[in-house]
Design a protein around this motif. Sequence first.
Motif, mmCIF file in Angstrom:
data_model
loop_
_atom_site.group_PDB
_atom_site.id
_atom_site.type_symbol
_atom_site.label_atom_id
_atom_site.label_comp_id
_atom_site.label_asym_id
_atom_site.label_seq_id
_atom_site.Cartn_x
_atom_site.Cartn_y
_atom_site.Cartn_z
ATOM 1 N N THR A 153 -9.147 2.132 4.332
ATOM 2 C CA THR A 153 -8.404 3.028 3.448
ATOM 3 C C THR A 153 -7.421 3.867 4.246
ATOM 4 O OG1 THR A 153 -10.087 4.761 3.592
ATOM 5 C CG2 THR A 153 -10.335 3.160 1.817
ATOM 6 N N GLU A 154 -6.321 4.234 3.591
ATOM 7 C CA GLU A 154 -5.333 5.080 4.259
ATOM 8 C C GLU A 154 -5.585 6.546 3.923
ATOM 9 O OE1 GLU A 154 -2.786 2.882 2.026
ATOM 10 O OE2 GLU A 154 -3.520 1.174 3.167
ATOM 11 N N THR A 155 -5.381 6.903 2.674
ATOM 12 C CA THR A 155 -5.622 8.264 2.210
ATOM 13 C C THR A 155 -6.490 8.190 0.953
ATOM 14 O OG1 THR A 155 -3.598 8.243 0.895
ATOM 15 C CG2 THR A 155 -3.438 9.172 3.110
#
Length: 140
Positions: free
Chosen positions: A49-51
């Motif tokens: 996941t990024e954010t």
Amino acid sequence: MTSFIFSVENIEPAPQGSKRHIGGGRMIEVCKRVKTWRREVSKVAKKETETPIEGACHVGLIFRFKRPKSHYRSNGLLKQSAPAYLIVKKNDLDKLVRSTLDALSGIAFIDDCQVTNLSATKRYCNEDEVVGADILINEL
């Protein structure tokens, strides 16, 4: 729209929720594996996941468990009498979901209250699978 799909493998999913009183007003988690499970889910989620999603989301979970040896014949084939469904008290689906969503909070989404749509399944591994879970998270 943000979407994450990943798998946590080679670790058996652990339920969270049952507590035992140990005295002095202290409670401990009954399942000793839950900390390890949550740590592994968080570790894999951080890589994938990024954010965190900020709004409502759908989560799909498939928990995979190893069949006991008693389900197999001596030649390694599955017995006809082996149960098709995993109905073992120690692996309550709601408690498996709880431990996993808590592990994803702050990583895939800000808080598990954002999960407005949930699908969850627990089952035995197929021949070519390992224990673990498949996780799908979609922003709505």
